[in-house]
Design a protein around this motif. Sequence first.
Motif, PDB file in Angstrom:
ATOM      1  N   ASP A 802       0.941  -1.254  -0.089  1.00  0.00           N
ATOM      2  CA  ASP A 802       0.188   0.132   0.118  1.00  0.00           C
ATOM      3  C   ASP A 802       0.833   1.276  -0.023  1.00  0.00           C
ATOM      4  OD1 ASP A 802      -2.332  -1.214  -0.196  1.00  0.00           O
ATOM      5  OD2 ASP A 802      -2.721  -1.410   2.016  1.00  0.00           O
ATOM      6  N   THR A 803       2.120   1.329  -0.314  1.00  0.00           N
ATOM      7  CA  THR A 803       3.050   2.488  -0.447  1.00  0.00           C
ATOM      8  C   THR A 803       3.791   2.575  -1.703  1.00  0.00           C
ATOM      9  OG1 THR A 803       5.003   1.558   0.537  1.00  0.00           O
ATOM     10  CG2 THR A 803       3.443   2.303   1.945  1.00  0.00           C
ATOM     11  N   ALA A 804       3.847   3.693  -2.186  1.00  0.00           N
ATOM     12  CA  ALA A 804       4.478   4.038  -3.706  1.00  0.00           C
ATOM     13  C   ALA A 804       4.842   5.468  -3.528  1.00  0.00           C
ATOM     14  CB  ALA A 804       3.678   3.650  -4.653  1.00  0.00           C
ATOM     15  N   VAL A 805       5.972   5.661  -4.580  1.00  0.00           N
ATOM     16  CA  VAL A 805       6.390   7.018  -4.817  1.00  0.00           C
ATOM     17  C   VAL A 805       6.195   7.011  -6.115  1.00  0.00           C
ATOM     18  CG1 VAL A 805       7.930   7.055  -2.897  1.00  0.00           C
ATOM     19  CG2 VAL A 805       8.718   6.552  -5.042  1.00  0.00           C
ATOM     20  N   LEU A 806       6.487   8.461  -6.891  1.00  0.00           N
ATOM     21  CA  LEU A 806       6.455   8.975  -8.077  1.00  0.00           C
ATOM     22  C   LEU A 806       7.725   9.434  -8.621  1.00  0.00           C
ATOM     23  CD1 LEU A 806       3.075  10.589  -8.960  1.00  0.00           C
ATOM     24  CD2 LEU A 806       3.501   8.376  -9.148  1.00  0.00           C
ATOM     25  N   ILE A 807       8.330   8.796  -9.312  1.00  0.00           N
ATOM     26  CA  ILE A 807      10.022   9.284 -10.043  1.00  0.00           C
ATOM     27  C   ILE A 807       9.562  10.541 -11.022  1.00  0.00           C
ATOM     28  CG2 ILE A 807      11.851   8.691 -11.009  1.00  0.00           C
ATOM     29  CD1 ILE A 807      11.453   5.807 -10.212  1.00  0.00           C
ATOM     30  N   VAL A 808       9.884  11.659 -10.681  1.00  0.00           N
ATOM     31  CA  VAL A 808       9.677  12.585 -11.545  1.00  0.00           C
ATOM     32  C   VAL A 808      10.744  13.531 -12.045  1.00  0.00           C
ATOM     33  CG1 VAL A 808       7.284  13.139 -10.265  1.00  0.00           C
ATOM     34  CG2 VAL A 808       9.080  14.104  -9.292  1.00  0.00           C
ATOM     35  N   GLY A 809      11.855  13.118 -11.847  1.00  0.00           N
ATOM     36  CA  GLY A 809      13.025  14.184 -12.316  1.00  0.00           C
ATOM     37  C   GLY A 809      14.331  13.156 -12.263  1.00  0.00           C
ATOM     38  N   TYR A 810      15.390  13.628 -12.721  1.00  0.00           N
ATOM     39  CA  TYR A 810      16.649  12.983 -12.392  1.00  0.00           C
ATOM     40  C   TYR A 810      17.736  14.021 -13.023  1.00  0.00           C
ATOM     41  CZ  TYR A 810      16.404  11.742 -17.617  1.00  0.00           C
ATOM     42  OH  TYR A 810      16.420  12.094 -18.845  1.00  0.00           O
ATOM     43  N   ASP A 811      19.135  13.697 -12.715  1.00  0.00           N
ATOM     44  CA  ASP A 811      20.047  14.188 -13.036  1.00  0.00           C
ATOM     45  C   ASP A 811      21.135  13.238 -13.197  1.00  0.00           C
ATOM     46  OD1 ASP A 811      21.467  14.059 -10.660  1.00  0.00           O
ATOM     47  OD2 ASP A 811      20.824  16.039 -10.134  1.00  0.00           O
ATOM     48  N   ALA A 812      22.440  13.544 -13.479  1.00  0.00           N
ATOM     49  CA  ALA A 812      23.538  12.702 -13.585  1.00  0.00           C
ATOM     50  C   ALA A 812      23.700  11.665 -12.547  1.00  0.00           C
ATOM     51  CB  ALA A 812      24.923  13.258 -14.091  1.00  0.00           C
ATOM     52  N   SER A 813      23.237  12.105 -11.259  1.00  0.00           N
ATOM     53  CA  SER A 813      23.866  11.223 -10.272  1.00  0.00           C
ATOM     54  C   SER A 813      22.428  10.815  -9.142  1.00  0.00           C
ATOM     55  CB  SER A 813      24.862  12.006  -9.506  1.00  0.00           C
ATOM     56  OG  SER A 813      24.349  13.236  -8.635  1.00  0.00           O
ATOM     57  N   SER A 814      21.308  11.548  -9.358  1.00  0.00           N
ATOM     58  CA  SER A 814      20.514  11.422  -8.520  1.00  0.00           C
ATOM     59  C   SER A 814      19.015  11.232  -9.171  1.00  0.00           C
ATOM     60  CB  SER A 814      20.372  12.415  -7.355  1.00  0.00           C
ATOM     61  OG  SER A 814      20.303  13.722  -7.842  1.00  0.00           O
ATOM     62  N   ILE A 815      18.229  10.792  -8.609  1.00  0.00           N
ATOM     63  CA  ILE A 815      16.616  10.925  -8.949  1.00  0.00           C
ATOM     64  C   ILE A 815      15.837  11.963  -7.979  1.00  0.00           C
ATOM     65  CG2 ILE A 815      16.591   8.814  -9.990  1.00  0.00           C
ATOM     66  CD1 ILE A 815      14.540   8.034  -7.420  1.00  0.00           C
ATOM     67  N   ILE A 816      14.921  12.578  -8.665  1.00  0.00           N
ATOM     68  CA  ILE A 816      13.724  13.340  -7.847  1.00  0.00           C
ATOM     69  C   ILE A 816      12.497  12.467  -7.733  1.00  0.00           C
ATOM     70  CG2 ILE A 816      12.588  15.347  -7.615  1.00  0.00           C
ATOM     71  CD1 ILE A 816      14.680  16.620  -9.490  1.00  0.00           C
ATOM     72  N   TYR A 817      12.196  12.188  -6.422  1.00  0.00           N
ATOM     73  CA  TYR A 817      10.745  11.536  -6.543  1.00  0.00           C
ATOM     74  C   TYR A 817       9.579  12.378  -5.609  1.00  0.00           C
ATOM     75  CZ  TYR A 817      12.291  10.018  -1.654  1.00  0.00           C
ATOM     76  OH  TYR A 817      12.579   9.818  -0.471  1.00  0.00           O
ATOM     77  N   PHE A 818       8.639  12.105  -5.855  1.00  0.00           N
ATOM     78  CA  PHE A 818       7.492  12.691  -5.268  1.00  0.00           C
ATOM     79  C   PHE A 818       6.796  11.808  -4.271  1.00  0.00           C
ATOM     80  CE2 PHE A 818       2.900  13.232  -4.699  1.00  0.00           C
ATOM     81  CZ  PHE A 818       2.885  14.419  -4.189  1.00  0.00           C
ATOM     82  N   ASP A 819       7.049  12.349  -2.890  1.00  0.00           N
ATOM     83  CA  ASP A 819       6.474  11.388  -1.788  1.00  0.00           C
ATOM     84  C   ASP A 819       5.042  11.775  -1.414  1.00  0.00           C
ATOM     85  OD1 ASP A 819       5.681  10.118   0.475  1.00  0.00           O
ATOM     86  OD2 ASP A 819       7.705  10.775   1.791  1.00  0.00           O
ATOM     87  N   PRO A 820       4.077  10.991  -1.854  1.00  0.00           N
ATOM     88  CA  PRO A 820       2.475  11.226  -1.813  1.00  0.00           C
ATOM     89  C   PRO A 820       2.097  11.587  -0.305  1.00  0.00           C
ATOM     90  CG  PRO A 820       2.899   8.872  -2.160  1.00  0.00           C
ATOM     91  CD  PRO A 820       4.279   9.442  -2.193  1.00  0.00           C
ATOM     92  N   MET A 821       2.887  10.905   0.596  1.00  0.00           N
ATOM     93  CA  MET A 821       2.551  11.177   2.000  1.00  0.00           C
ATOM     94  C   MET A 821       3.069  12.583   2.524  1.00  0.00           C
ATOM     95  SD  MET A 821       1.155   8.148   2.360  1.00  0.00           S
ATOM     96  CE  MET A 821       0.854   8.330   4.043  1.00  0.00           C
ATOM     97  N   THR A 822       3.949  13.004   1.849  1.00  0.00           N
ATOM     98  CA  THR A 822       4.229  14.585   2.483  1.00  0.00           C
ATOM     99  C   THR A 822       4.097  15.515   1.258  1.00  0.00           C
ATOM    100  OG1 THR A 822       6.558  14.228   1.821  1.00  0.00           O
ATOM    101  CG2 THR A 822       6.139  13.657   3.802  1.00  0.00           C
ATOM    102  N   SER A 823       3.696  14.824   0.162  1.00  0.00           N
ATOM    103  CA  SER A 823       3.429  16.038  -0.960  1.00  0.00           C
ATOM    104  C   SER A 823       4.446  16.854  -1.248  1.00  0.00           C
ATOM    105  CB  SER A 823       2.009  16.750  -0.711  1.00  0.00           C
ATOM    106  OG  SER A 823       0.915  16.108  -0.846  1.00  0.00           O
ATOM    107  N   GLN A 824       5.648  16.292  -1.008  1.00  0.00           N
ATOM    108  CA  GLN A 824       7.052  16.804  -1.236  1.00  0.00           C
ATOM    109  C   GLN A 824       7.806  16.024  -2.081  1.00  0.00           C
ATOM    110  OE1 GLN A 824       7.822  20.072   0.006  1.00  0.00           O
ATOM    111  NE2 GLN A 824       5.591  20.004   0.967  1.00  0.00           N
ATOM    112  N   ASN A 825       8.733  16.848  -3.008  1.00  0.00           N
ATOM    113  CA  ASN A 825       9.769  16.075  -3.839  1.00  0.00           C
ATOM    114  C   ASN A 825      10.978  15.895  -2.944  1.00  0.00           C
ATOM    115  OD1 ASN A 825       8.219  16.258  -6.120  1.00  0.00           O
ATOM    116  ND2 ASN A 825       9.048  18.075  -6.995  1.00  0.00           N
ATOM    117  N   GLN A 826      11.516  14.900  -3.020  1.00  0.00           N
ATOM    118  CA  GLN A 826      12.699  14.270  -2.475  1.00  0.00           C
ATOM    119  C   GLN A 826      13.813  14.023  -3.384  1.00  0.00           C
ATOM    120  OE1 GLN A 826      13.014  14.577   0.665  1.00  0.00           O
ATOM    121  NE2 GLN A 826      10.778  15.180   1.260  1.00  0.00           N
TER     122      GLN A 826
END
Length: 849
Positions: A802-826
């Motif tokens: 019952d948990t998941a995140v959305l991958i919404v961006g990236y660069d050469a060394s990392s990804i950016i994901y949306f945490d739906p529980m906090t509605s924040q990008n990490q």
Amino acid sequence: MKLQFYKKGIPTEILKRLAILLVVFVVSVVFFEVVTNISEPQEVLAQASPTLPTVTIDYLGDATTELHGYVTEMDPAYMRDAIIPLDSKRNVSITVDSKDYDVDGLSYEIRSLDTQRNISNNQLEFTSEDGLLKASFQAENLIEKNEEYLLILTITSGDQEIYYYTRIMQPEGCNEEEILDFAQYFHNTALSEDASDLATYIEPSSSASEDLNHVTINSNLAQISYGGFDGTQVGDVNTAITDISSNYISLTFTYLLNRDNSGKSEYYTCVEDFRIRYTSDRLYLLSYDRTMEQILDDQSVSYSQNVLNIGITDPDLQYMSNETGTIVSFVQNGSLYEYNQTDRTLKQIFSFVDDPTDSRSIYNQHQILLLNIDESGTMDYVVYGYMNSGSHEGECGINLYHYDAIEDTSSEQVFITSTSSYQILNANFSELLYETADNQFYIMVNGTLLYMNLNELTTKELMTGLDDAQYAVSASRRYLAWMDQEDMSDSIHIMDLETGNSYDITASKGQLLKPLAFLDDDLIYGTLNENDITIDGAGSTVYPMYKLTIADISSGSGRELMTYQKKGYYITDVSIESYTIYLDRIQIDSEGIITTADGDTIKNSAGEQNKAVDVSTISDDAKEQVVVLTMAELEEDEKLGKVDYDVPGLVLADGSHSISVASATSSTQYFVYVGSKVSLATDDLNRAITEADENMGIVLDNTPKYVWKRGRKSYQNAITGIAVGSSDSEASGSARALSAMLVQAGENVQVHTLLESGETPISVLSKTLKDYDILDLTGLSLSQVLYYVNLGTPVYAYTGDDTAVLIVGYDASSIIYFDPMTSQNQKMSLTEASDYFESFGNVFVSYIQ
């Protein structure tokens, strides 16, 4: 007393009767032979020369792409030989070499890539001089930049129409001129006396093979520059740009080389594939692949006792021999040959090559498949793909031939027409193709099992709508194993095509079976417990097979030869290479999380049996490495002597021997293009993406549209518009992630209600985003799924129950994901994210429009 005398032996009366019967028999044989020859005359011909015109399109100053004609309309969506880059004014320049063909009219049509939208359809005016027709036009301004379109050219000659297919694009920011210049520089330098400048661009590997038949970016500089091969290019290079983007361009050069060998003229066809990236600093050669193959004729083959030297060709050539090893048939460079060591003859059984300098003769968009051979050299074979010449010139299809070694003729038996390109036909070509001893023919075409009685010219569809995963074919092609369901079944049907007999292998109660593959004529099938069927985090059904069985099906009983099972491991698929079975395996933990396990192998202890004819390679001073066939040993003190070169006759069938088969598959298919070739056709998206990733290719579906590319932008800023829908703000992490995915796509539904009613992430997206294709990417790596983030599409990533995140961006060394529980990008490092998602089975879902 009267004496009676008896003659010894057969009585005279009986002798008279025998003599009369013998005369009647001889007369009958002569009569029927005469009648048969009168009633069934067979015209023995030679393979005709090509006749159709060729079309050349000029672009970027000095590049040309040659198109070959089709006499029937093809499915234009799959005619992907090249893309013509248009200049800023969208000009197209055409030259038609009519080849003494009467041309009455010339027209063009531009359509959208999916063929649904017609952009234009116009007649063209042309000038004519010495058989060359010239025309030009300006493509309509409805064409959008960096968008591909279909271009169909039509030549009219009397009542006949000839079609030519290609793609066009008006590139912007793709640096196509600079990249083409570099490819031409690389090609010309490799053929020059000093190729040392190319060392900067290649990546030599000690593991690369040292031959000229196949050269790659990992070959050494000597191989790249043709080693000691002193050949010269004949004519111009045909350029086909196969993929254009701002990240890279793929292009293919085809050309002909000629070499003088002690007064003998030898010809070699070459294909060079480039993948090049342009940056403001320099050009990067991402991949390079070159094949070179000799055109075999009486001038280029050599013999030494029981060894036949066939020059530069693929060592893994297709061949069959008789049991004594005195006759061998083999396919080389699109032609079929048979060498008879006893009769001292090399025969060109089938070939389209008339004049090697005629591009129509050596246009290699066909393949030859050997079906069988007997002790005399009589055999059955299939020619499939584009027909360069002859009675089916300009058609694409499957042609079955029978070669009679006694009569020294090949007879056409049946021609199956197709509207697919050779590349699609080749990728979809089924292993199921079998001819019985009494002329019954079976072939699987696009999921349809077709039966043909070649004596009566009748056809029948035995099965339709079979997907690849539903059946398997034995190595001899004699046995077929299939199941009625798409995924698993309670029984596997077995059919002996030679006899027509069939039987079933039935599962035990609570179990299901699946045919996976054949090892020679032994069936490999999997068994699962119905209780083990599970749903992964994306909502897809997983069928984990706990046991593998190898069974002898030729006995008519499916007798088990061996089984494989290991506690805690489940099998999902198998593949076979060099008599080794490779197993794809998974593990399922107590919480139902599926993770990929290390593969395993099963080796056949018997291995491949010794063959009567051996294929090997030897070194050659000029050609680096050549392929030789070693036949049976000659008798003691026997000398080979002179070997004759022969071209047997050809008997063509009439129109009643031609049939067409429509596609019956209903599932989505994916095609992997590597350069101009389709390396794989499959209904398994993950397998297609993996293949494309390994070979720097692209994936298209049968719409067709692009589904995946190896190249992507180096970074992607976080996708905007990501927010959890108000009705799901208090729901589980999985529901919130799906809600945010839908909101970004312009949809707002109560996701948690759907999930609570039994829907899955896949079904929720499928039912809501009806104008999109929902992609289950489970099992792929993080780097592979970032392609969809590159397109501006979020990727759903499962992170537990019952948990998941959305991958919404990236660069050469990392990804950016949306945490739906906090509605924040990490942010998370690529390495950490790869390990993290892999621990949950790499369950990813995305979509394309």
